[in-house]
Design a protein around this motif. Structure first.
Motif, PDB file in Angstrom:
ATOM      1  N   LEU A  57      13.344  14.549 -30.597  1.00 34.06           N
ATOM      2  CA  LEU A  57      12.201  13.877 -31.225  1.00 34.06           C
ATOM      3  C   LEU A  57      10.983  14.206 -30.683  1.00 34.06           C
ATOM      4  N   LYS A  59       7.029  13.038 -30.637  1.00 34.55           N
ATOM      5  CA  LYS A  59       6.326  11.606 -30.991  1.00 34.55           C
ATOM      6  C   LYS A  59       4.817  11.875 -30.803  1.00 34.55           C
ATOM      7  N   GLU A 101       4.500   3.579 -32.849  1.00 33.24           N
ATOM      8  CA  GLU A 101       4.583   5.044 -32.173  1.00 33.24           C
ATOM      9  C   GLU A 101       5.331   5.965 -33.724  1.00 33.24           C
ATOM     10  N   TYR A 103       7.019   9.354 -35.180  1.00 30.77           N
ATOM     11  CA  TYR A 103       7.914  10.385 -34.790  1.00 30.77           C
ATOM     12  C   TYR A 103       8.527  11.214 -35.870  1.00 30.77           C
TER      13      TYR A 103
END
Length: 107
Positions: A57, A59, A101, A103
């Motif tokens: 991931l 971010k 957030e 991602y």
């Protein structure tokens, strides 16, 4: 790296550097890198009936999510990478947002 799945009860810590920790439908296992614009983590998802998949991931750094220019750059990057299909480029299979957030999830 241990293959054992941690239970949600083990989280309890609000330390942003404590792992594993939940992130939306993913479980972040460790941080690989942190750069000027983002952070890269080893994660996994799909822990239903013992079926799970490891992923990476990327971010957008949380302190940049309030800056429209950085969010726009991150979304522009997502638009480009999801269209790419080549043996030497990892496949991006999810783009999203958890809270504030943003991602990208990839192989």
């Amino acid at each position: 790296m241990s293959k054992a799945s941690p239970s949600v009860e083990n989280f309890g810590d609000d330390d942003p550097d404590a792992f594993p920790r939940p992130f939306g439908s993913y479980l972040l296992l460790q941080r690989f890198a942190r750069g000027g614009m983002g952070e890269v983590f080893l994660g996994k998802f799909g822990a239903i009936a013992g079926l799970e998949r490891y992923c990476v991931l990327k971010k957008l750094r949380s302190e940049l999510t309030r800056d429209r220019e950085y969010v726009t750059r991150f979304i522009d990057e997502a638009r480009v990478v999801v269209t790419l299909n080549h043996a030497n480029i990892c496949h991006v299979f999810d783009v999203g947002r958890v809270g504030d957030e943003y991602y990208l999830a990839m192989e």
